[in-house]
Write a protein that holds these residues in place. Structure first.
Motif, short mmCIF file in Angstrom:
data_model
loop_
_atom_site.label_atom_id
_atom_site.label_comp_id
_atom_site.label_asym_id
_atom_site.label_seq_id
_atom_site.Cartn_x
_atom_site.Cartn_y
_atom_site.Cartn_z
N ARG A 156 0.83 -1.21 0.00
CA ARG A 156 0.00 0.00 0.00
C ARG A 156 0.86 1.25 0.00
O ARG A 156 0.55 2.24 -0.67
CB ARG A 156 -0.93 -0.01 1.22
CG ARG A 156 -1.87 1.20 1.29
CD ARG A 156 -3.15 0.85 2.03
NE ARG A 156 -2.87 0.44 3.40
CZ ARG A 156 -2.92 1.26 4.45
NH1 ARG A 156 -3.21 2.55 4.27
NH2 ARG A 156 -2.70 0.82 5.67
N GLU A 207 5.27 12.10 3.67
CA GLU A 207 4.10 12.37 2.84
C GLU A 207 3.37 11.08 2.48
O GLU A 207 2.13 11.02 2.48
CB GLU A 207 4.51 13.11 1.57
CG GLU A 207 3.38 13.41 0.60
CD GLU A 207 2.28 14.30 1.19
OE1 GLU A 207 1.19 14.35 0.59
OE2 GLU A 207 2.50 14.92 2.26
N ARG A 242 1.47 9.96 5.51
CA ARG A 242 0.27 10.76 5.71
C ARG A 242 -0.84 10.31 4.77
O ARG A 242 -1.98 10.12 5.18
CB ARG A 242 0.60 12.24 5.46
CG ARG A 242 -0.57 13.19 5.75
CD ARG A 242 -0.22 14.62 5.38
NE ARG A 242 -0.17 14.80 3.93
CZ ARG A 242 -1.25 14.94 3.16
NH1 ARG A 242 -2.47 14.90 3.70
NH2 ARG A 242 -1.13 15.12 1.87
N ARG A 243 -0.51 10.11 3.51
CA ARG A 243 -1.53 9.73 2.53
C ARG A 243 -2.02 8.30 2.74
O ARG A 243 -3.16 7.97 2.38
CB ARG A 243 -0.99 9.89 1.12
CG ARG A 243 -0.69 11.33 0.75
CD ARG A 243 -0.53 11.52 -0.74
NE ARG A 243 -0.27 12.89 -1.09
CZ ARG A 243 -0.51 13.43 -2.28
NH1 ARG A 243 -1.06 12.67 -3.24
NH2 ARG A 243 -0.23 14.69 -2.53
N ALA A 244 -1.16 7.45 3.29
CA ALA A 244 -1.56 6.07 3.56
C ALA A 244 -2.31 5.94 4.88
O ALA A 244 -2.84 4.87 5.19
CB ALA A 244 -0.34 5.16 3.56
N GLY A 245 -2.32 7.01 5.68
CA GLY A 245 -3.03 6.99 6.94
C GLY A 245 -2.34 6.20 8.03
O GLY A 245 -2.99 5.58 8.88
N VAL A 246 -0.98 6.21 8.02
CA VAL A 246 -0.22 5.50 9.05
C VAL A 246 0.72 6.50 9.73
O VAL A 246 0.86 7.64 9.30
CB VAL A 246 0.59 4.33 8.44
CG1 VAL A 246 -0.34 3.30 7.83
CG2 VAL A 246 1.58 4.83 7.39
N SER A 247 1.36 6.05 10.79
CA SER A 247 2.27 6.93 11.52
C SER A 247 3.48 7.29 10.66
O SER A 247 3.84 6.57 9.73
CB SER A 247 2.75 6.25 12.80
OG SER A 247 3.58 5.15 12.49
N HIS A 248 4.13 8.40 10.99
CA HIS A 248 5.28 8.85 10.21
C HIS A 248 6.42 7.84 10.22
O HIS A 248 7.18 7.75 9.26
CB HIS A 248 5.80 10.19 10.77
CG HIS A 248 4.87 11.34 10.53
ND1 HIS A 248 4.12 11.46 9.37
CD2 HIS A 248 4.55 12.42 11.30
CE1 HIS A 248 3.40 12.57 9.44
NE2 HIS A 248 3.63 13.17 10.60
#
Length: 227
Positions: free
Chosen positions: A10, A31, A34-40
């Motif tokens: 993903r 980035e 962020r777009r994958a919706g997981v922690s940095h």
């Protein structure tokens, strides 16, 4: 384990979308997270460096280009080796123009020459070998057919380069067409009347103009088609 593999894929999917939409300069671990919706920090479990991430994305590009080569060859299965080679050449240039960000990323030297992401994976540059192998094989077949046709003719004296050398030169020409066309340089350098008009004076669109350039490249490296 399946979830881990799924997350890795993903993250690459998100990276591919970013490259296609905004270019490789926009791709960063934060980035993508962020777009994958997981922690940095999540992407670093799979990609310890920015280069590792870019290499994984570029590998997808080679897989996509390889799939396009398969479709092109299948579509020209009944054609001569020259016809199949021309189909590959068109697919290559079309891919370069349709996916400019990915195309540029795929051939970055620092990625091609970098260490693999994992010990069980090949270097990225090895992803180019099957594609180059197809071109080399078709060049050799074209040579064989031409030699057979000229077997009873007089020798020209010149020694032709090895198929791999001829294939490398042909590949470089195709790459140059793609880049120079994308920049608009070829259109400026070649008179539009020479590049864009048919024998009967009809206008030829951009695809047709590029096809003429590709045909000229094949003629230059393999000789013109003879009846």
């Amino acid at each position: 384990m399946a979830d881990e593999s799924s997350l890795r894929e993903r993250l690459i999917d998100v990276g591919v979308d970013l490259v296609l939409q905004e270019g490789s300069a926009s791709v960063g671990l934060r980035e993508i997270a962020r777009r994958a919706g997981v922690s940095h920090g999540a992407p670093r479990r799979y990609f310890p460096t920015h280069r590792a991430l870019l290499s994984a994305i570029a590998r997808r590009g080679f897989e996509d280009l390889g799939a396009r080569f398969e479709v092109a060859v299948a579509g020209a299965a009944s054609a001569t080796p020259r016809g199949r080679l021309e189909a590959l050449a068109r697919a290559y240039v079309a891919y370069a123009l349709e996916r400019r960000g990915m195309f540029e990323l795929m051939f970055r030297h620092d990625l091609l020459d970098s260490a693999p992401e994992a010990s069980d994976q090949p270097r990225l540059r090895e992803s180019t070998l099957p594609l180059f192998g197809q071109i080399t094989d078709l060049v050799a077949r074209c040579r064989s057919e031409r030699d057979a046709a000229e077997r009873d003719g007089a020798s020209h004296g010149a020694v032709a380069p090895l198929p791999a050398v001829a294939a490398a030169a042909l590949w470089a020409n195709l790459h140059g067409i793609a880049q120079l066309w994308a920049w608009g340089s070829l259109q400026l350098a070649v008179n539009e009347a020479e590049l864009g008009n048919g024998a009967a004076g009809g206008h030829v669109d951009g695809d047709g103009q590029r096809d003429r350039l590709i045909a000229a490249v094949l003629d230059a490296h393999l000789g013109p088609v003879t009846a």
